[in-house]
Motif scaffolding. Sequence first.
Motif, PDB file in Angstrom:
ATOM      1  N   TYR A  65       0.832  -1.209   0.000  1.00 52.78           N
ATOM      2  CA  TYR A  65       0.000   0.000   0.000  1.00 52.78           C
ATOM      3  C   TYR A  65       0.866   1.258   0.000  1.00 52.78           C
ATOM      4  O   TYR A  65       0.666   2.176  -0.813  1.00 52.78           O
ATOM      5  CB  TYR A  65      -0.909  -0.037   1.231  1.00 52.78           C
ATOM      6  CG  TYR A  65      -1.773   1.168   1.412  1.00 52.78           C
ATOM      7  CD1 TYR A  65      -2.652   1.576   0.419  1.00 52.78           C
ATOM      8  CD2 TYR A  65      -1.721   1.921   2.590  1.00 52.78           C
ATOM      9  CE1 TYR A  65      -3.458   2.690   0.585  1.00 52.78           C
ATOM     10  CE2 TYR A  65      -2.523   3.030   2.767  1.00 52.78           C
ATOM     11  CZ  TYR A  65      -3.385   3.413   1.765  1.00 52.78           C
ATOM     12  OH  TYR A  65      -4.179   4.511   1.930  1.00 52.78           O
ATOM     13  N   VAL A  68       2.772   1.588  -3.401  1.00 57.73           N
ATOM     14  CA  VAL A  68       1.902   2.048  -4.495  1.00 57.73           C
ATOM     15  C   VAL A  68       1.677   3.555  -4.390  1.00 57.73           C
ATOM     16  O   VAL A  68       1.759   4.285  -5.390  1.00 57.73           O
ATOM     17  CB  VAL A  68       0.564   1.294  -4.481  1.00 57.73           C
ATOM     18  CG1 VAL A  68      -0.441   1.947  -5.415  1.00 57.73           C
ATOM     19  CG2 VAL A  68       0.772  -0.154  -4.885  1.00 57.73           C
ATOM     20  N   GLU A 100      -4.550   4.259 -10.135  1.00 57.85           N
ATOM     21  CA  GLU A 100      -3.939   3.242  -9.273  1.00 57.85           C
ATOM     22  C   GLU A 100      -4.036   3.644  -7.799  1.00 57.85           C
ATOM     23  O   GLU A 100      -4.282   2.804  -6.924  1.00 57.85           O
ATOM     24  CB  GLU A 100      -2.467   3.044  -9.663  1.00 57.85           C
ATOM     25  CG  GLU A 100      -2.197   2.803 -11.132  1.00 57.85           C
ATOM     26  CD  GLU A 100      -2.706   1.466 -11.621  1.00 57.85           C
ATOM     27  OE1 GLU A 100      -3.369   0.754 -10.863  1.00 57.85           O
ATOM     28  OE2 GLU A 100      -2.436   1.133 -12.793  1.00 57.85           O
ATOM     29  N   VAL A 104      -6.108   1.437  -4.653  1.00 56.97           N
ATOM     30  CA  VAL A 104      -5.623   0.940  -3.361  1.00 56.97           C
ATOM     31  C   VAL A 104      -6.303   1.655  -2.205  1.00 56.97           C
ATOM     32  O   VAL A 104      -6.537   1.051  -1.144  1.00 56.97           O
ATOM     33  CB  VAL A 104      -4.090   1.077  -3.263  1.00 56.97           C
ATOM     34  CG1 VAL A 104      -3.406   0.197  -4.302  1.00 56.97           C
ATOM     35  CG2 VAL A 104      -3.634   2.517  -3.431  1.00 56.97           C
ATOM     36  N   ILE A 108      -7.525  -1.319   0.131  1.00 54.40           N
ATOM     37  CA  ILE A 108      -6.541  -1.778   1.107  1.00 54.40           C
ATOM     38  C   ILE A 108      -6.741  -1.195   2.503  1.00 54.40           C
ATOM     39  O   ILE A 108      -6.568  -1.917   3.493  1.00 54.40           O
ATOM     40  CB  ILE A 108      -5.112  -1.504   0.589  1.00 54.40           C
ATOM     41  CG1 ILE A 108      -4.868  -2.315  -0.681  1.00 54.40           C
ATOM     42  CG2 ILE A 108      -4.073  -1.855   1.643  1.00 54.40           C
ATOM     43  CD1 ILE A 108      -3.463  -2.241  -1.218  1.00 54.40           C
ATOM     44  N   THR A 309      -5.558  -5.624  -7.972  1.00 55.24           N
ATOM     45  CA  THR A 309      -5.806  -4.555  -7.006  1.00 55.24           C
ATOM     46  C   THR A 309      -4.553  -4.133  -6.257  1.00 55.24           C
ATOM     47  O   THR A 309      -4.506  -3.019  -5.724  1.00 55.24           O
ATOM     48  CB  THR A 309      -6.858  -4.992  -5.972  1.00 55.24           C
ATOM     49  OG1 THR A 309      -6.432  -6.200  -5.331  1.00 55.24           O
ATOM     50  CG2 THR A 309      -8.210  -5.206  -6.623  1.00 55.24           C
ATOM     51  N   VAL A 310      -3.537  -4.988  -6.188  1.00 50.87           N
ATOM     52  CA  VAL A 310      -2.319  -4.683  -5.446  1.00 50.87           C
ATOM     53  C   VAL A 310      -1.082  -4.780  -6.344  1.00 50.87           C
ATOM     54  O   VAL A 310      -0.288  -3.835  -6.437  1.00 50.87           O
ATOM     55  CB  VAL A 310      -2.157  -5.621  -4.231  1.00 50.87           C
ATOM     56  CG1 VAL A 310      -0.886  -5.276  -3.465  1.00 50.87           C
ATOM     57  CG2 VAL A 310      -3.366  -5.524  -3.317  1.00 50.87           C
TER      58      VAL A 310
END
Length: 343
Positions: A65, A68, A100, A104, A108, A309-310
């Motif tokens: 997290y 990103v 992006e 997250v 997240i 997603t990650v």
Amino acid sequence: MGSCFLLVTSREEPQPRRLKTRVTLALGSRHRRMTGENASRVSAFVLVGFLTVPRLQHLLFLLAYLFVLLENLAVILTVWASPSLRRPMYYFLGTMSSLEIRYVCDIIPKMLDGFLLQRRRISFVGCMTQLYFFSSLVCTECVLLACMAYDRYVAVCHPLRYRVIVTTGLCVQLVAFSFVSGFSVSVIKVCFISSATFCGSNVLNHFFCDISPILKLACTDFSMAELVDFILAFIILVSPLTVTVFSYGHIALAVLRMPSTTGRWRAFSTCASHLTVVTIFYTAMIFMYVRPQAIDSRSSNKLISAVYTVLTPILNPMIYCLRNKEFKDAFRKGLGRLSQEHN
């Protein structure tokens, strides 16, 4: 002997009645589940998340997290602060990085809250809100990738007219169209999904509110919601993919017609990063939403979801920027100016 026979008979006789009663109760329970009658409505869901090696996963997702956020913010700030990067390709790249970050931030933080503080419950409204933003971002990225493919098509196939065709105004319109189409389609999808009745089990075997695990908990007939979701997914996924394939088909023909090897390599290198991102994105989408039901697995659902997603938000800036000398030079100059200001 006769008394023994009568005794055995008296004990065996009630068995079919109990079996019949159990079957009747099961069918009645199933009927109530499908019709939504006499069942408590679900007001919140419980996110199961990943159950294996939880402490290690907490650390990995937290680091992912932060990474990103850091790398995508670096891309946005570099594109914004560097006059040499104020061109359509980098404008699209900065928009992709903003997507992006939204990815997250939508998923997240709630997942880490459930992991670290054991608050795995999410309200029905909160779940639908998370689903809406996640679905909107996925749809927006599909359209944005098609816009970037069109940009590469004009750059390779019509290089002399590129500045005339791909103007700043056109870039703004394409990005706006990507967001409007993505968020509009998701409104319809989430409205149909949220109109279904959820009762009984409220456990989502996932780490965020995704369409498939939510519909599995519906206790009414959700065939209409599934049909609408399929039609809209087909439109928003297949249409941009068609534009992307069409663009790269023309790019491939144009590259093959180039007489020099150097020209072919230069043209291919301008498209390689985007083509890699498109391949990763659509591969994850196809495995997640288009694969046969026979190979459906909830564990694989979570694993593939973690990819786009990650892992994808981590890889995309690397794929676009590490192979781009112009971006790396602008990033170094930005760091140099930042260090001089602090000194």
